[in-house]
Design an enzyme around this catalytic site. Structure first.
Site, PDB file in Angstrom:
ATOM      1  N   TYR A   5       3.708 -14.649 -13.982  1.00  7.68           N
ATOM      2  CA  TYR A   5       2.693 -13.740 -13.427  1.00  7.68           C
ATOM      3  C   TYR A   5       1.287 -14.316 -13.627  1.00  7.68           C
ATOM      4  CZ  TYR A   5       0.337  -9.163 -12.726  1.00  7.68           C
ATOM      5  OH  TYR A   5      -0.459  -8.126 -12.296  1.00  7.68           O
TER       6      TYR A   5
ATOM      7  N   ALA B  58       0.815  -1.235   0.000  1.00  7.31           N
ATOM      8  CA  ALA B  58       0.000   0.000   0.000  1.00  7.31           C
ATOM      9  C   ALA B  58       0.840   1.273   0.000  1.00  7.31           C
ATOM     10  CB  ALA B  58      -0.944  -0.007   1.201  1.00  7.31           C
TER      11      ALA B  58
ATOM     12  N   SER C  56      -5.631 -10.541 -11.564  1.00  5.44           N
ATOM     13  CA  SER C  56      -5.384  -9.753 -12.784  1.00  5.44           C
ATOM     14  C   SER C  56      -6.112 -10.427 -13.949  1.00  5.44           C
ATOM     15  CB  SER C  56      -3.885  -9.737 -13.081  1.00  5.44           C
ATOM     16  OG  SER C  56      -3.653  -9.256 -14.396  1.00  5.44           O
TER      17      SER C  56
ATOM     18  N   ALA D 158       0.642 -17.180 -11.273  1.00  6.73           N
ATOM     19  CA  ALA D 158       0.415 -16.691  -9.901  1.00  6.73           C
ATOM     20  C   ALA D 158      -0.987 -16.095  -9.778  1.00  6.73           C
ATOM     21  CB  ALA D 158       1.462 -15.644  -9.527  1.00  6.73           C
ATOM     22  N   LYS D 159      -1.387 -15.285 -10.757  1.00  9.30           N
ATOM     23  CA  LYS D 159      -2.682 -14.594 -10.668  1.00  9.30           C
ATOM     24  C   LYS D 159      -3.848 -15.577 -10.852  1.00  9.30           C
ATOM     25  CE  LYS D 159      -1.187 -10.445  -9.750  1.00  9.30           C
ATOM     26  NZ  LYS D 159      -1.457  -9.838  -8.440  1.00  9.30           N
TER      27      LYS D 159
HETATM   28  P1  NAP Z   1       3.080  -1.074  -7.937  1.00  8.37           P
HETATM   29  O1  NAP Z   1       2.790   0.359  -8.348  1.00  8.37           O
HETATM   30  O2  NAP Z   1       4.347  -1.695  -8.378  1.00  8.37           O
HETATM   31  O3  NAP Z   1       2.928  -1.159  -6.336  1.00  8.37           O
HETATM   32  C1  NAP Z   1       3.124  -2.383  -5.677  1.00  8.37           C
HETATM   33  C2  NAP Z   1       3.599  -2.102  -4.254  1.00  8.37           C
HETATM   34  O4  NAP Z   1       3.844  -3.384  -3.633  1.00  8.37           O
HETATM   35  C3  NAP Z   1       4.915  -1.330  -4.203  1.00  8.37           C
HETATM   36  O5  NAP Z   1       4.885  -0.345  -3.204  1.00  8.37           O
HETATM   37  C4  NAP Z   1       5.924  -2.418  -3.898  1.00  8.37           C
HETATM   38  O6  NAP Z   1       7.099  -1.988  -3.231  1.00  8.37           O
HETATM   39  C5  NAP Z   1       5.108  -3.342  -3.005  1.00  8.37           C
HETATM   40  N1  NAP Z   1       5.744  -4.657  -2.907  1.00  8.37           N
HETATM   41  C6  NAP Z   1       6.463  -5.311  -3.870  1.00  8.37           C
HETATM   42  N2  NAP Z   1       6.929  -6.474  -3.391  1.00  8.37           N
HETATM   43  C7  NAP Z   1       6.518  -6.560  -2.103  1.00  8.37           C
HETATM   44  C8  NAP Z   1       6.722  -7.517  -1.066  1.00  8.37           C
HETATM   45  N3  NAP Z   1       7.445  -8.625  -1.273  1.00  8.37           N
HETATM   46  N4  NAP Z   1       6.179  -7.286   0.149  1.00  8.37           N
HETATM   47  C9  NAP Z   1       5.446  -6.166   0.377  1.00  8.37           C
HETATM   48  N5  NAP Z   1       5.239  -5.218  -0.554  1.00  8.37           N
HETATM   49  C10 NAP Z   1       5.766  -5.411  -1.785  1.00  8.37           C
HETATM   50  O7  NAP Z   1       1.918  -2.044  -8.452  1.00  8.37           O
HETATM   51  P2  NAP Z   1       0.367  -1.756  -8.783  1.00  8.37           P
HETATM   52  O8  NAP Z   1       0.245  -1.491 -10.230  1.00  8.37           O
HETATM   53  O9  NAP Z   1      -0.213  -0.802  -7.791  1.00  8.37           O
HETATM   54  O10 NAP Z   1      -0.218  -3.225  -8.533  1.00  8.37           O
HETATM   55  C11 NAP Z   1      -0.835  -3.624  -7.326  1.00  8.37           C
HETATM   56  C12 NAP Z   1      -1.429  -5.016  -7.522  1.00  8.37           C
HETATM   57  O11 NAP Z   1      -2.367  -4.979  -8.609  1.00  8.37           O
HETATM   58  C13 NAP Z   1      -0.401  -6.081  -7.895  1.00  8.37           C
HETATM   59  O12 NAP Z   1      -0.748  -7.302  -7.281  1.00  8.37           O
HETATM   60  C14 NAP Z   1      -0.548  -6.201  -9.395  1.00  8.37           C
HETATM   61  O13 NAP Z   1      -0.146  -7.452  -9.872  1.00  8.37           O
HETATM   62  C15 NAP Z   1      -2.034  -5.980  -9.552  1.00  8.37           C
HETATM   63  N6  NAP Z   1      -2.433  -5.541 -10.886  1.00  8.37           N
HETATM   64  C16 NAP Z   1      -1.978  -4.383 -11.424  1.00  8.37           C
HETATM   65  C17 NAP Z   1      -2.378  -4.013 -12.701  1.00  8.37           C
HETATM   66  C18 NAP Z   1      -1.929  -2.734 -13.347  1.00  8.37           C
HETATM   67  O14 NAP Z   1      -2.251  -2.535 -14.523  1.00  8.37           O
HETATM   68  N7  NAP Z   1      -1.220  -1.852 -12.664  1.00  8.37           N
HETATM   69  C19 NAP Z   1      -3.236  -4.836 -13.428  1.00  8.37           C
HETATM   70  C20 NAP Z   1      -3.682  -6.027 -12.850  1.00  8.37           C
HETATM   71  C21 NAP Z   1      -3.273  -6.373 -11.575  1.00  8.37           C
HETATM   72  P3  NAP Z   1       8.448  -1.655  -4.105  1.00  8.37           P
HETATM   73  O15 NAP Z   1       8.180  -0.332  -4.701  1.00  8.37           O
HETATM   74  O16 NAP Z   1       9.561  -1.631  -3.128  1.00  8.37           O
HETATM   75  O17 NAP Z   1       8.566  -2.761  -5.118  1.00  8.37           O
END
Ligand code: NAP
Length: 247
Positions: free
Chosen positions: A155, A13, A142, A158-159
């Protein structure tokens, strides 16, 4: 203020979709635990939320792929708030590569952070929810878990795994008044997708009938719905938030 008196843990978050979810739940009165591997980002988000809404927000650094760190994050939450109502399993990463070039390390890293984490966090939290006889678990999957994607075998496995997990645990916990659902976002504008090459983003956009990328707030609204009383008869469901991309 439909979430007054509720306590939510949101993983990953510090930024992106997780941050938008934490803000949305806090804006409706929930106290929030901002869990992230990036301590500074978690603290920044918790500080912002405390200043904006009159709720409690604490930052806890934890790697969600590490069982010990997850257990102490949950213990610290209980020490601070004495209950946990909502768990939002949002943290996730990508390590894209075509299958023949994908290393074992890239496979294992994504399976650990995106899938094993959901098992670890849910297991640590539901024992408290069971005692309360109330809980809402929302997992962030996802559309890639529904339909696959070139270069994302790790990915998408996992999803898709999250979807199977969601349905099994929904069945296990239904008798305890705990619902377990998943949200499957499409192309959402965050740092994760901003990193992609321009032509990949344009290609993804062409596949979105609504003609725009989603915003983190689009996902946050659906998560809030799944946490609310309006969704009390919904469990084991997967809701796409993708502008029609995967229909
Ligand atoms: P993001 O901007 O990369 O944010 C993810 C956050 O999770 C970052 O603050 C990251 O920290 C943290 N994180 C990474 N590895 C971690 C760990 N081992 N333990 C705790 N925290 C961790 O990603 P987002 O786009 O918001 O995505 C959030 C979720 O939605 C993910 O599960 C992603 O797969 C899913 N999703 C995203 C999209 C999209 O289009 N964006 C689409 C479908 C699904 P760091 O910065 O240090 O890495």
């Amino acid at each position: 203020m439909r979430f007054e008196g509720k306590v939510a843990i949101i993983t990953g978050a510090g930024r992106g979709i997780g941050k938008a979810i934490a803000e949305r739940l806090a804006s409706e009165g929930a106290d929030v635990v901002i869990c992230d591997i990036d301590e500074e980002a978690a603290e920044r988000t918790a500080e912002e939320i405390k200043n904006k809404y009159s709720v409690k927000a604490i930052a806890i650094r934890a790697d969600v792929a590490n069982g010990e760190e997850v257990n102490s994050m949950v213990e610290e939450t209980i020490k601070n708030f004495a209950r946990i109502d909502f768990l939002i399993n949002n943290a996730g990463i990508t390590r894209d590569s075509l299958l023949l070039r994908m290393s074992e390390e890239e496979w294992e890293k994504v399976i650990s952070v995106d899938l094993k984490s959901v098992f670890l966090c849910t297991k640590a939290v539901v024992r408290h929810m069971m005692r309360q006889r109330f809980g809402r678990v929302v997992n962030i999957s996802s559309v890639i878990g529904l339909r696959g994607n070139v270069g994302q075998a790790n990915y998408s496995a996992a999803k898709a795994g999250i979807i199977g997990f969601t349905k099994s645990i929904a069945r296990e916990l239904a008798g305890r008044n705990i619902t377990v659902n998943a949200v499957a976002p499409g192309y959402i504008q965050t740092e994760m997708t901003e990193r992609l090459p321009q032509e990949v983003k344009e290609e993804m956009l062409k596949q979105v009938p609504l003609g725009r990328p989603g915003q983190p707030e689009d996902v946050a609204g659906v998560v809030a719905f799944l946490c609310s009383d309006d969704a009390s008869y919904i469990t084991g469901e997967i809701i796409r938030v993708d502008g029609g991309m995967a229909m």
